[in-house]
Design a protein around this motif. Sequence first.
Motif, short mmCIF file in Angstrom:
data_model
loop_
_atom_site.label_atom_id
_atom_site.label_comp_id
_atom_site.label_asym_id
_atom_site.label_seq_id
_atom_site.Cartn_x
_atom_site.Cartn_y
_atom_site.Cartn_z
N GLY A 197 -7.01 0.72 3.13
CA GLY A 197 -5.85 -0.45 3.35
C GLY A 197 -5.60 -1.26 4.64
O GLY A 197 -5.59 -2.30 4.57
N TYR A 256 3.50 -1.59 4.51
CA TYR A 256 3.14 0.41 4.83
C TYR A 256 3.64 1.41 3.91
O TYR A 256 5.16 0.68 4.19
CB TYR A 256 2.42 0.60 5.55
N ASN A 265 -4.48 5.55 1.08
CA ASN A 265 -4.69 3.67 0.64
C ASN A 265 -4.15 2.73 1.90
O ASN A 265 -4.65 2.33 2.50
CB ASN A 265 -3.46 3.42 -0.43
N GLN A 318 0.86 -1.10 0.19
CA GLN A 318 -0.59 -0.42 -0.12
C GLN A 318 0.74 0.94 0.07
O GLN A 318 1.75 1.41 0.92
CB GLN A 318 -1.42 -0.38 0.85
#
Length: 374
Positions: free
Chosen positions: A97, A111, A93, A88
């Motif tokens: 996410g 991440y 996001n 992501q």
Amino acid sequence: MKKLLLVINEDRFFLSHRTRIAEKAAEEGWDVTLVVKDTGKAKEIERMGFKVIPLPVNPTGMNIREEMKTLRFLYSLYRRNPDAIIHQVGLKNMLWGGIASRLATTKGVVYAVSGLGTLFGEHTSGILSKVLLRILRFGLSKRNVAVIFQNHDDEREFVDSGAVRGKHFFFIKGSGVDLKEFEYCAEPDVKPLKIVFTGRMLEEKGVKDLVKAAEILRKDYEGKIEFLLCGGLSTNPSALSEEDMHAMADGRYIKWLGHRDDVCDILRQSAIMCFPSYYREGVPKSLLEASAIGRPIVTTDSIGCRDTVEDGINGFLVPTHSPESIASALRKLIDDSELRRRMGEESRKIAERDYDVEKVAATQLKIYEFLLNH
């Protein structure tokens, strides 16, 4: 087959920042799918051989219905792909996410903190920032998560908030630059000397401060130097309008070039990169590319920007919101060709050490494999 979902705000951002990572993953046997907002470039990604899933996201909006639509979409997507590694990129996001991956069954989640942008900017309420960090902490509390930071300020913010406590986190300076495409070249022997800015035309990128600095220098240097503002307009809340740009650029001393696909050539024609941003950057791609070409840099002592310059070695760090300081630093470089040459060579050395896209992609793949094996 190993599956990778790359979740990125816009197709354009993938093409400018993440193509080599996807290519490298495919070369190593990963089935790569791009989950991106389609701004008209999705077909170009498909021609590269990657599957594309359109992402319903407004990267800069704050409409609750739009945000919940993004969350529901990602939750459904992640549930259908429980065996995928999910990467992501971008704050939205990571927020939605992260919740989606916490609620769904997932193999592993990356991440990529590539700058926290307007929502963590200097004009944003501290309360909002704390709420966003709480949401991020909820998503990050899942097992088998890795976090990639591009600068130490973001890393410190996440650590201090407890968001990454007990998590695996890594430090990669930016998304890398192709050192063969952006190969070193000496400053061209042309007049007028060109000072370049590359990036989106946002007020927070320091465009107005740069123009004010140019006006300070106009009396002494007009005809000897010119300023090139290279970049397109944006839908960001701090975006400058076309009218703003035409009002600031006279087309001679200060030129607005608009969006360009030949940034490498523009950097080759330049002598100095000036990027006085106070945006919540990750590590600006503009400065990575200028470093690779071998240009001295004037940028702000601000988050993300300060990670690219060793003050007095490959450029100068100046305070934010200070056209006078920008003008003073530029004056030193304009008046001293030997200083420009020396600092430009140091920039290239830093690029070779820290920004090589092949090294960045290889590190990313190690992170995917780490999550896959855990």
